[in-house]
Scaffold this motif. Structure first.
Motif, PDB file in Angstrom:
ATOM      1  N   ASP A 190       0.552  15.540   6.167  1.00 58.08           N
ATOM      2  CA  ASP A 190       0.093  15.048   4.877  1.00 58.08           C
ATOM      3  C   ASP A 190      -0.961  13.980   5.127  1.00 58.08           C
ATOM      4  O   ASP A 190      -0.847  13.194   6.078  1.00 58.08           O
ATOM      5  CB  ASP A 190       1.248  14.444   4.082  1.00 58.08           C
ATOM      6  N   LYS A 191      -1.983  13.930   4.272  1.00 61.90           N
ATOM      7  CA  LYS A 191      -3.087  12.995   4.545  1.00 61.90           C
ATOM      8  C   LYS A 191      -3.695  12.482   3.236  1.00 61.90           C
ATOM      9  O   LYS A 191      -4.104  13.270   2.385  1.00 61.90           O
ATOM     10  CB  LYS A 191      -4.171  13.697   5.371  1.00 61.90           C
ATOM     11  N   TRP A 192      -3.747  11.169   3.084  1.00 63.11           N
ATOM     12  CA  TRP A 192      -4.469  10.575   1.969  1.00 63.11           C
ATOM     13  C   TRP A 192      -5.958  10.540   2.278  1.00 63.11           C
ATOM     14  O   TRP A 192      -6.363  10.182   3.386  1.00 63.11           O
ATOM     15  CB  TRP A 192      -3.983   9.158   1.691  1.00 63.11           C
ATOM     16  N   TYR A 250      -9.763   9.262   0.531  1.00 66.36           N
ATOM     17  CA  TYR A 250     -10.419   8.490  -0.519  1.00 66.36           C
ATOM     18  C   TYR A 250     -11.853   8.986  -0.664  1.00 66.36           C
ATOM     19  O   TYR A 250     -12.610   9.026   0.302  1.00 66.36           O
ATOM     20  CB  TYR A 250     -10.425   7.010  -0.138  1.00 66.36           C
ATOM     21  N   TRP A 300      -8.369   8.793  -5.212  1.00 64.94           N
ATOM     22  CA  TRP A 300      -7.535   9.121  -4.061  1.00 64.94           C
ATOM     23  C   TRP A 300      -6.981  10.536  -4.234  1.00 64.94           C
ATOM     24  O   TRP A 300      -6.559  10.919  -5.329  1.00 64.94           O
ATOM     25  CB  TRP A 300      -6.365   8.154  -3.953  1.00 64.94           C
ATOM     26  N   GLN A 327      -4.249  13.278  -2.256  1.00 66.14           N
ATOM     27  CA  GLN A 327      -3.298  13.488  -1.172  1.00 66.14           C
ATOM     28  C   GLN A 327      -3.255  14.962  -0.799  1.00 66.14           C
ATOM     29  O   GLN A 327      -2.996  15.825  -1.638  1.00 66.14           O
ATOM     30  CB  GLN A 327      -1.891  13.019  -1.537  1.00 66.14           C
ATOM     31  N   PHE A 346      -6.223   2.721  -6.291  1.00 67.52           N
ATOM     32  CA  PHE A 346      -4.951   3.405  -6.053  1.00 67.52           C
ATOM     33  C   PHE A 346      -3.876   2.912  -7.016  1.00 67.52           C
ATOM     34  O   PHE A 346      -3.206   3.711  -7.685  1.00 67.52           O
ATOM     35  CB  PHE A 346      -4.485   3.197  -4.616  1.00 67.52           C
ATOM     36  N   LYS A 366      -2.536   5.734  -9.241  1.00 66.25           N
ATOM     37  CA  LYS A 366      -1.452   6.444  -8.560  1.00 66.25           C
ATOM     38  C   LYS A 366      -0.121   5.716  -8.603  1.00 66.25           C
ATOM     39  O   LYS A 366       0.933   6.321  -8.457  1.00 66.25           O
ATOM     40  CB  LYS A 366      -1.838   6.715  -7.090  1.00 66.25           C
ATOM     41  N   LEU A 424       1.162   4.648  -0.382  1.00 68.10           N
ATOM     42  CA  LEU A 424      -0.018   4.965   0.404  1.00 68.10           C
ATOM     43  C   LEU A 424       0.294   4.825   1.890  1.00 68.10           C
ATOM     44  O   LEU A 424      -0.048   3.830   2.533  1.00 68.10           O
ATOM     45  CB  LEU A 424      -1.178   4.047   0.009  1.00 68.10           C
ATOM     46  N   ASP A 430       0.227   7.141   5.494  1.00 63.36           N
ATOM     47  CA  ASP A 430       0.028   8.342   6.296  1.00 63.36           C
ATOM     48  C   ASP A 430       1.082   8.401   7.397  1.00 63.36           C
ATOM     49  O   ASP A 430       1.906   7.496   7.540  1.00 63.36           O
ATOM     50  CB  ASP A 430      -1.376   8.339   6.916  1.00 63.36           C
TER      51      ASP A 430
END
Length: 289
Positions: A98-100, A102, A116, A118, A167, A171, A177, A179
């Motif tokens: 999984d990766k945020w 921007y 943002w 995800q 964020f 969110k 937030l 990773d």
């Protein structure tokens, strides 16, 4: 002390790159920066392995822990004007974690828009939004480095407070937030990139009915903000060799069709100047009388 000096110098270099990328020229395609590969040990290690106007692939050996700008992919030379509406859309995926990510549309730190996104490992995220530009902008950036929400107050990351504010306002709690381990490797891939005049919404095709003398009447619901509509029709369901008509009305009668033949019809809206088209409606089939 040598380690600290190296960290400060490398961090300053990374920040300088964020501030000055807008003055560089990369034509139609994308530029990139991977801090770990440039000697900044907090940054990500990697390289851009594919690069076209609408797509790129970043092979990351480690995502790093220096925040999103520890790895970045960017395009300069765009033209976004304050107060005008634009559509930003793309498909993106992260292969193994999984990766945020921007994304911001800006000139240096002056934001026209940012958000943002995800990415869930192994699956494609389809992103599309229409925004009103808050400022003029000439660049779009994707920050894909390891992000752990811990860089507020870091002197060499002036952007942190801005993006964390985005964020929390969109969110929720900053604690979300996070990773994975910064040593993790992944491939971040982006395709179908579009940033331009706002696309109209998808048309709802209400009916396609046969009329007399080789004619078909098409009805659909008008789309807010659309300047007109493109109607496409074909004898083949895959729309190969399709013909098109345009109109500003919510109904249209196609004429000079082959009697007894089945036609497939679909419609899409376009904006002023036909600078952007919405998605095609679902197809409907009709047999001509």
């Amino acid at each position: 002390m040598r380690r600290l000096t190296k960290k400060i110098a490398a961090s300053a270099l990374a920040l300088s790159l964020v501030f000055t990328m807008g003055t560089q020229c990369f034509a139609a395609n994308w530029g990139s920066y991977f801090g770990g590969s440039e000697g900044w040990y907090e940054g990500a290690e990697g390289t851009l392995t594919s690069n076209t106007d609408k797509a790129w692939t970043a092979q990351m050996a480690s995502i790093g822990y220096g925040g999103v700008w520890g790895a970045q992919v960017y395009k300069n030379g765009i033209s976004v004007k304050k107060g005008q509406q634009y559509t930003l859309s793309f498909d993106a995926q992260s292969s193994t974690c999984d990766k945020w990510v921007y994304v911001k549309v800006s000139t240096d730190e002056t934001l026209a828009f940012s958000d943002w996104v995800q990415l869930k490992k192994g699956s494609t995220t389809k992103y599309s939004t229409t925004f009103t530009a808050k400022a003029n902008a000439k660049s779009v950036y994707f920050g894909i480095g390891g992000e752990f929400g811990d860089r507020q107050g870091v002197d060499t990351d002036k952007d942190a407070a801005i993006r964390y504010g985005v964020f929390t306002s969109t969110k929720g709690a900053l604690s979300q937030l996070k990773d994975v381990d910064p040593t993790f490797s992944t491939t971040v891939k982006l395709t179908n990139f579009y940033l331009g005049a706002a696309k109209p919404a998808k048309v709802n095709l209400k009916s396609v009915k046969a009329a007399k003398k080789g004619k078909v009447k098409v009805k659909y619901k008008k789309v807010a903000g659309a300047a007109g509509y493109q109607i496409q029709y074909s004898l083949k369901s895959n729309m190969k060799s399709a013909k098109s008509k345009t109109t500003k009305k919510a109904t249209y009668t196609i004429s000079k069709l082959k009697k007894g033949k089945k036609y497939y019809v679909r419609v899409r809206a376009y904006n002023k100047g036909k600078k952007a088209y919405g998605d095609w409606s679902k197809k409907k089939a009709v047999k001509v009388k």
